[in-house]
Motif scaffolding. Structure first.
Motif, PDB file in Angstrom:
ATOM      1  N   PRO A   1       0.756  -0.870  -0.046  1.00 51.02           N
ATOM      2  CA  PRO A   1       0.130   0.106  -0.176  1.00 51.02           C
ATOM      3  C   PRO A   1       1.111   1.015   0.159  1.00 51.02           C
ATOM      4  O   PRO A   1       1.751   1.086   0.583  1.00 51.02           O
ATOM      5  CB  PRO A   1      -0.602   0.220   1.310  1.00 51.02           C
ATOM      6  CG  PRO A   1       0.172  -1.167   2.232  1.00 51.02           C
ATOM      7  CD  PRO A   1       0.858  -1.871   1.582  1.00 51.02           C
ATOM      8  N   LEU A   2       0.796   2.248  -0.579  1.00 54.74           N
ATOM      9  CA  LEU A   2       1.447   3.420  -1.118  1.00 54.74           C
ATOM     10  C   LEU A   2       1.172   4.179   0.883  1.00 54.74           C
ATOM     11  O   LEU A   2       0.403   3.988   1.403  1.00 54.74           O
ATOM     12  CB  LEU A   2       0.441   4.227  -1.559  1.00 54.74           C
ATOM     13  CG  LEU A   2       0.266   4.251  -3.338  1.00 54.74           C
ATOM     14  CD1 LEU A   2      -0.476   5.100  -4.134  1.00 54.74           C
ATOM     15  CD2 LEU A   2       1.797   4.176  -4.247  1.00 54.74           C
ATOM     16  N   GLY A   3       2.531   4.034   1.046  1.00 54.82           N
ATOM     17  CA  GLY A   3       2.653   5.541   2.197  1.00 54.82           C
ATOM     18  C   GLY A   3       3.117   3.372   2.798  1.00 54.82           C
ATOM     19  O   GLY A   3       3.693   4.716   4.505  1.00 54.82           O
ATOM     20  N   SER A   4       3.805   3.072   2.154  1.00 55.84           N
ATOM     21  CA  SER A   4       4.104   2.007   3.692  1.00 55.84           C
ATOM     22  C   SER A   4       5.858   1.974   3.315  1.00 55.84           C
ATOM     23  O   SER A   4       6.628   1.537   4.322  1.00 55.84           O
ATOM     24  CB  SER A   4       3.674   0.386   2.994  1.00 55.84           C
ATOM     25  OG  SER A   4       4.375   0.348   1.449  1.00 55.84           O
ATOM     26  N   GLY A   5       6.508   3.069   2.330  1.00 54.87           N
ATOM     27  CA  GLY A   5       8.032   3.080   2.538  1.00 54.87           C
ATOM     28  C   GLY A   5       8.495   2.026   1.597  1.00 54.87           C
ATOM     29  O   GLY A   5      10.197   2.031   1.818  1.00 54.87           O
ATOM     30  N   ALA A   6       7.897   1.120   1.708  1.00 58.18           N
ATOM     31  CA  ALA A   6       8.851   0.557   0.288  1.00 58.18           C
ATOM     32  C   ALA A   6       8.434   0.262  -0.614  1.00 58.18           C
ATOM     33  O   ALA A   6       7.759   1.137  -1.298  1.00 58.18           O
ATOM     34  CB  ALA A   6       7.635  -1.229   0.846  1.00 58.18           C
ATOM     35  N   MET A   7       9.724  -0.111  -1.252  1.00 60.81           N
ATOM     36  CA  MET A   7       9.180   0.312  -3.205  1.00 60.81           C
ATOM     37  C   MET A   7       9.807  -1.847  -4.039  1.00 60.81           C
ATOM     38  O   MET A   7      10.179  -2.242  -3.410  1.00 60.81           O
ATOM     39  CB  MET A   7      10.890   0.855  -3.715  1.00 60.81           C
ATOM     40  CG  MET A   7      10.755   2.129  -3.314  1.00 60.81           C
ATOM     41  SD  MET A   7      10.117   3.533  -4.213  1.00 60.81           S
ATOM     42  CE  MET A   7      10.136   4.929  -3.445  1.00 60.81           C
ATOM     43  N   TYR A   8       9.149  -1.088  -4.977  1.00 64.07           N
ATOM     44  CA  TYR A   8       9.304  -2.427  -5.914  1.00 64.07           C
ATOM     45  C   TYR A   8      10.239  -2.692  -7.409  1.00 64.07           C
ATOM     46  O   TYR A   8      10.995  -1.461  -7.197  1.00 64.07           O
ATOM     47  CB  TYR A   8       7.584  -3.161  -6.078  1.00 64.07           C
ATOM     48  CG  TYR A   8       7.485  -2.988  -7.769  1.00 64.07           C
ATOM     49  CD1 TYR A   8       7.869  -2.396  -8.351  1.00 64.07           C
ATOM     50  CD2 TYR A   8       7.137  -0.798  -7.433  1.00 64.07           C
ATOM     51  CE1 TYR A   8       7.262  -1.898  -9.814  1.00 64.07           C
ATOM     52  CE2 TYR A   8       6.494   0.157  -8.479  1.00 64.07           C
ATOM     53  CZ  TYR A   8       7.083  -0.506  -9.764  1.00 64.07           C
ATOM     54  OH  TYR A   8       6.447   0.139 -10.230  1.00 64.07           O
ATOM     55  N   PHE A   9      10.831  -3.990  -7.134  1.00 66.06           N
ATOM     56  CA  PHE A   9      11.576  -3.331  -8.610  1.00 66.06           C
ATOM     57  C   PHE A   9      11.609  -5.111  -9.227  1.00 66.06           C
ATOM     58  O   PHE A   9      11.020  -5.851  -8.833  1.00 66.06           O
ATOM     59  CB  PHE A   9      13.063  -3.960  -8.342  1.00 66.06           C
ATOM     60  CG  PHE A   9      14.042  -2.642  -7.790  1.00 66.06           C
ATOM     61  CD1 PHE A   9      14.185  -1.879  -8.347  1.00 66.06           C
ATOM     62  CD2 PHE A   9      13.609  -2.782  -6.516  1.00 66.06           C
ATOM     63  CE1 PHE A   9      15.058  -0.738  -7.683  1.00 66.06           C
ATOM     64  CE2 PHE A   9      14.474  -1.900  -5.766  1.00 66.06           C
ATOM     65  CZ  PHE A   9      15.163  -1.201  -6.132  1.00 66.06           C
ATOM     66  N   ALA A  10      10.764  -4.553 -10.462  1.00 66.22           N
ATOM     67  CA  ALA A  10       9.878  -5.680 -11.571  1.00 66.22           C
ATOM     68  C   ALA A  10      10.531  -5.240 -12.575  1.00 66.22           C
ATOM     69  O   ALA A  10      11.015  -4.454 -13.132  1.00 66.22           O
ATOM     70  CB  ALA A  10       8.420  -5.061 -11.285  1.00 66.22           C
ATOM     71  N   ASN A  11      10.657  -7.133 -13.038  1.00 66.96           N
ATOM     72  CA  ASN A  11      11.306  -7.119 -14.657  1.00 66.96           C
ATOM     73  C   ASN A  11      10.402  -8.265 -15.463  1.00 66.96           C
ATOM     74  O   ASN A  11      10.024  -9.257 -15.576  1.00 66.96           O
ATOM     75  CB  ASN A  11      12.694  -8.379 -14.142  1.00 66.96           C
ATOM     76  CG  ASN A  11      13.145  -8.461 -15.232  1.00 66.96           C
ATOM     77  OD1 ASN A  11      12.840  -8.211 -15.932  1.00 66.96           O
ATOM     78  ND2 ASN A  11      14.294  -9.477 -15.106  1.00 66.96           N
TER      79      ASN A  11
END
Length: 140
Positions: A90-100
């Protein structure tokens, strides 16, 4: 030895021989670059690899989150060509994703935080559990 016992032992042996070895991911920090002092911003560059045998697909999705979201904030991310990165749900969780999505090679990434040595948790896509995470999906 009974024929049934021989068949069971043979099947068990064939299963053990046919089972592939699995790889586990590794993370190596390759650089830490101070971008600004006030406010503090540091780019941490890292490579994701694997130890062991990794058949087929390779790495397709990684999500990172600070161990302590109150102390460390990720302000930006960088990914190689063909990869995407951004704020995870969820937005605001502080996490980032990397997708391939196209399964392209290239495993050097970066994040910008306010610390020179940020502590992060890495979550990896698990094809064994049939999860298909995407930027618009919170799969945890």
């Amino acid at each position: 030895m009974s024929p049934l016992r021989s068949a069971i032992l043979s099947a068990l042996g064939a299963t053990l021989v046919a089972t592939p070895a699995f790889a586990w991911p590794t993370v190596d920090v390759t650089a830490s670059e101070v971008l600004s002092v006030d406010p503090p911003r540091v780019r941490t560059t890292f490579e994701i690899g694997s130890s062991g045998y990794e058949p087929g697909c390779g790495l397709q999705y990684v999500e990172i989150t600070p161990l302590d979201p109150q102390a460390v904030h990720i302000f930006a991310c960088g990914a190689p060509a063909g990869w995407h990165c951004g704020e995870a749900l969820p937005l605001g969780s502080g996490a980032m994703y990397f997708a391939n999505p196209d399964n392209r090679p290239g495993l050097t990434f970066s994040i910008v935080t306010e610390q020179a040595s940020p502590c992060m948790k890495f979550y990896y896509h698990d094809p064994v559990l049939a999860r298909v995470p995407a930027p618009e999906l919170n799969y945890r």
